[in-house]
Scaffold this active site. Structure first.
Site, short mmCIF file in Angstrom:
data_model
loop_
_atom_site.label_atom_id
_atom_site.label_comp_id
_atom_site.label_asym_id
_atom_site.label_seq_id
_atom_site.Cartn_x
_atom_site.Cartn_y
_atom_site.Cartn_z
CG ASP A 119 -2.32 -0.62 1.08
OD1 ASP A 119 -2.69 -1.28 1.94
OD2 ASP A 119 -2.52 -0.69 -0.05
O1 CEZ Z 1 -2.71 -2.47 5.40
C1 CEZ Z 1 -2.26 -3.68 4.64
C2 CEZ Z 1 -3.46 -3.80 3.57
O2 CEZ Z 1 -4.60 -4.19 4.31
O3 CEZ Z 1 -1.12 -3.49 4.10
C3 CEZ Z 1 -0.88 -4.44 3.19
C4 CEZ Z 1 -1.81 -4.60 2.29
O4 CEZ Z 1 -1.41 -5.56 1.10
C5 CEZ Z 1 -3.20 -4.92 2.92
O5 CEZ Z 1 -4.03 -5.17 1.71
C6 CEZ Z 1 0.82 -4.15 2.68
O6 CEZ Z 1 1.02 -2.95 2.34
O7 CEZ Z 1 -1.42 2.34 4.84
C7 CEZ Z 1 -0.61 1.78 5.54
O8 CEZ Z 1 0.41 2.18 5.46
C8 CEZ Z 1 -0.68 0.43 6.59
O9 CEZ Z 1 0.17 -0.03 6.76
C9 CEZ Z 1 -1.43 -0.43 5.39
O10 CEZ Z 1 -0.94 -0.56 4.31
C10 CEZ Z 1 -1.47 -1.73 6.17
C11 CEZ Z 1 -1.92 -1.68 7.39
O11 CEZ Z 1 -1.77 -3.23 8.07
C12 CEZ Z 1 -3.48 -1.57 7.79
O12 CEZ Z 1 -3.50 -1.76 9.15
#
Ligand code: CEZ
Length: 797
Positions: free
Chosen positions: A480
């Site tokens: 993300d």
């Molecule tokens: O959210 C996850 C997503 O739910 O991050 C994963 C992604 O594949 C998942 O779908 C890897 O990026 O926005 C941020 O910086 C957060 O770190 C989110 O990317 C992350 C957190 O785990 C959400 O709690």
């Protein structure tokens, strides 16, 4: 008093497991979680609680003491002295001694303490100064209410005069209006507020909101207090001034921060026990509170609610139970892992707009629990695809839902997940009728078959590639916060290119296996495209001993040994093994590089070294603290992709070693700081940069890892994988696991299996109900029937 082990696992009366922690200070961040389809609460061993409910967007009823930003559930949620919680002060009216239970806020050393996590309840068993105290909380199947039970027993031979003060935090509810008082008719402290707003339209939108918080008791209090500040007074939470008086002052809160405190003066004869019930939660009005009271207060109502809640959670029973010689492993795999998978698949992480990749992967897991849910979820996701084949950032689960937070940032990968996750659904069900389901689009009422929607998604991915044949990353792919590699429209992702090739290959394999109707021309085009992408990745992105992570808008290849930080990313290596881009030679190079640079005692990191400064052509990921989340933690979702890839490559020992490392256990609890009841989204990484914090759990139980762990256990470790003809037998036990038995529910048939690795044979031997099976596929399993399966496999592969 015999010294209790710090953590123990007992089997519970309901056949589920019970994990117990005997100290509130050794694992201070240890917590458990309860949920239903409308609310979730994370309960810490010391009494702190982080809770929210859906209306339909997430909302609070027990707030922090100050205005708090609305956000998604964060990793490494930390506690602080005034953090919301559910506490019980207990005063011995004879000796004046005062303690608080289960431990916060007074933190008095207790004679014995036990924090016990079950499938449907969280309990504390405490002994102190001759009193036995039990505190238990559970939720209900559907309602917005916490059901608390408090019992105190006088273990001494003398009469005890005590006062019990439940202290349930309500916190700062609203800058527009907040108050609280005691409602005699309901026998409840009711706090009232108005959700702040400034736009007229929001007034009408907010009219239905549950802006009240209630604390109901089954016993009339001797006195009460609803005013946080005055309750604390100068004594603070460690010695609240209001508790220094014989009786609480029956003090309201009037545009003052509310709290719910009641006093119960109790005379306990020797061996006498006194029980209390409390209900805590949000409500729109008194009428709603009265309904909750009617439905849940009383011992019959309580037992009925607990049973129906247990029945709800029992729907989360999955298709595999194992019996290895590792009790902790079995307990986690048989009980806690399916529970966490059910949470993801049944309530979708309590979001009204789950990210599309999360929604599809979480529902892949549901295929091992209730495949009909998976079927409906896949159809819903495709109904929000646009005619041009693009999949949405998030799947809207409620008519009033909107795309929020990260779903407002364009990510390029959402189309790869359905073809990949569909294979588990078809392997579990062989339900090819799904492919002919006719589904509309987000931007058209035109209907197309499920298979056609998949084709449009794959075509969209193939077209979203640059002149090199590599996939544009836009403002992120699976990762993300990798948001500045391609935000100018030119940057490409190695991971997404390989994931696209793997999605194309998987779809073609499914078409072969399940005889799915696809034109020869399309089939060949997809096979060709997959190979072309693999070739392009090898031409432009193989660097030294591993694949780089991508190419930036300005053409810089990153994720190579030439960089000081972010030298190697795990995902491109795993998915190069899955897509077939990596030759055997490249695979051994990558596995060696991962072994030296990414593997830690707590698992494999997703990149290293972690970034310690902003890199503007990579983005937000580099600004995260080193070793946290995507910036080089042991990010379990990425780690399980590697485990799955290793199993496809026959690396069974390394695969199981890394899978086992990510499972919480009694042995690693003092490093992770958590109890063995869920897999967190990450353990701290940056192992070589910040070793002191390495291995620490994020305590965030929202993670796409769960479905993939379960897939690895069922289809790889046990090798009891569905296919078009039936159940394929191909176990991949690590050489250290001589034997594994258990039960596998498959398309309604129960297969009791016993897999043994033996020295003296060279090919696998399969016996079903003592009949030799020549092929490795059980083709004629009948639903409702029980089978005995014995599998002997050569010890040395
Ligand atoms: O959210 C996850 C997503 O739910 O991050 C994963 C992604 O594949 C998942 O779908 C890897 O990026 O926005 C941020 O910086 C957060 O770190 C989110 O990317 C992350 C957190 O785990 C959400 O709690």
């Amino acid at each position: 008093m015999p010294k209790l082990p710090l953590i123990s696992i007992d089997s519970a009366v309901d056949g589920f497991s019970r994990v117990k922690l005997s100290s509130p200070t050794k694992l201070p961040d240890a917590r458990g979680f309860l949920w239903n389809r409308a609310m979730v609460m994370q309960v810490n061993c010391r009494g702190y609680v982080n809770s929210q409910f859906m209306q339909p967007e997430p909302a609070k009823y027990s707030y922090a003491p100050n205005m708090e930003a609305k956000s998604f559930i964060q990793p490494e949620h930390s506690y602080f002295s005034h953090h919301p919680g559910r506490f019980f002060y207990l005063k011995d009216e004879d000796s004046g001694e005062m303690i608080s239970l289960p431990y916060e806020p007074m933190r008095v050393q207790l004679d014995s303490f036990s924090f016990e996590l079950g499938s449907s309840d969280i309990t504390w068993s405490i002994k102190h100064s001759g009193l036995q105290i039990t505190i238990k909380v559970n939720l209900t199947k559907d309602d917005l209410v916490e059901c608390w039970f408090f019992s105190v027993t006088n273990l001494t031979g003398t009469v005890r005069n005590i006062s019990i003060f439940p202290y349930f935090s309500i916190g700062y509810m609203s800058w527009m209006n907040q108050s609280a008082t005691y409602n005699e008719k309901l026998n409840a402290i009711v706090a009232d507020s108005v959700t702040p707003y400034q736009k007229v339209t929001d007034y009408f939108k907010n009219k239905q909101l549950k802006d009240k918080t209630f604390f109901l008791s089954d016993t009339a209090p001797t006195a009460w207090h609803a005013n946080q500040k005055l309750f604390e007074g100068e004594g603070g939470l460690h010695q609240p001034t209001a508790l220094q008086a014989d009786l609480l002052g029956n003090v309201e809160a009037r545009y003052e921060t509310p709290v719910a405190v009641m006093q119960f003066q109790q005379r306990l004869l020797s061996c006498e026990q006194k029980n209390y019930q409390f209900l805590f939660g949000p409500a729109k009005d008194e009428a709603e509170i009265a309904i909750i009271k009617e439905k849940h207060l009383g011992y019959q109502q309580r037992n009925k609610a607990r049973e129906s809640y247990q029945d709800y959670l029992n729907q989360g029973k999955a298709c595999l139970t194992v019996n290895s010689d590792d009790v902790g492993f079995d307990d986690f795999v048989n009980h806690w892992l399916p529970r966490q998978m059910f949470y993801h698949g049944d309530v979708n992480r309590l979001s009204t707009d789950p990210q599309t990749r999360n929604y599809i992967q979480d529902n892949m897991g549901m295929a091992f629990i209730n495949s009909e849910v998976t079927r409906q979820a896949f159809i819903l996701a495709l109904s929000q695809q646009t005619l041009n084949g693009a999949m949405p950032e998030g799947v809207l689960l409620h008519q009033d839902a909107e795309l929020k937070y990260i779903n407002q940032v364009p990510h390029a990968d959402h189309g790869v997940w359905l073809p990949i996750c569909l294979s588990v659904y078809l392997n579990e069900t062989a339900d090819v009728s799904l492919l002919s389901e006719m589904i509309t689009f987000a931007d058209s009422t035109q209907e197309q078959s499920f298979a056609c929607h998949i084709r449009l998604a794959l075509d969209y991915l193939i077209n979203a590639t640059d002149h090199r044949g590599l996939s544009f990353i836009e403002q992120g792919d699976w990762c993300d916060p990798m948001n500045m590699v391609g935000y100018q429209g030119k940057g490409v992702s190695t991971w997404l290119s390989l994931a696209t090739a793997y999605a194309l290959t998987t779809w073609c394999d499914l078409c072969d296996e399940y005889d799915i109707n696809i034109s020869r021309q399309k089939y060949d085009e997809y096979r060709f495209a997959a190979q072309a992408i693999n070739n392009a990745v090898n031409e432009h992105l193989w660097h030294g001993q591993w694949f780089a992570r991508g190419i930036t808008d300005n053409g810089r290849v990153f994720g190579t040994n030439e960089e000081a930080e972010g030298k190697i990313f795990l995902n491109p290596q795993s998915w190069a093994m899955l897509s077939g881009a990596a030759s055997e030679h490249q695979q051994s190079d990558m596995i060696a590089a991962i072994g030296t640079q990414l593997i830690t005692p707590q698992g494999v990191m997703m990149l290293a070294p972690s970034y310690t400064a902003m890199v503007e052509d990579i983005g937000r990921i580099t600004q995260k603290h080193p070793g946290v989340s995507e910036n080089g933690s042991v990010y379990n979702h990425a780690a399980i992709f590697y485990v799955y890839a290793l199993y496809q490559a026959g690396q069974n020992n390394l695969a199981f070693e890394l899978l086992n490392k990510m499972l919480p256990s009694l042995e690693n609890a003092e490093v992770t700081g958590q109890l063995p009841i869920y897999v967190p989204n990450y353990y701290r990484g940056a192992y070589h940069q910040f070793p002191k914090q390495a291995g620490r759990s994020s305590h965030l139980f929202n993670t796409g890892t769960i479905s993939w762990i379960y897939r690895c256990l069922v289809e790889e470790l046990c090798g009891l994988k569905g296919c078009a003809k039936g159940l394929q037998i191909a176990p991949k036990l690590p050489t250290t696991m001589k034997r594994l038995s258990g039960q596998r529910l498959f398309r309604g048939a129960m297969v009791n299996f016993d897999i043994e690795q033996v020295d003296e044979i060279f090919t696998m031997e399969v016996l079903l109900d003592k009949q030799v099976i020549v092929s490795n596929v059980l083709t004629d399993l009948q639903s409702g029937k029980n089978y005995q399966l014995q599998v002997r496999v050569p010890l040395h592969g």
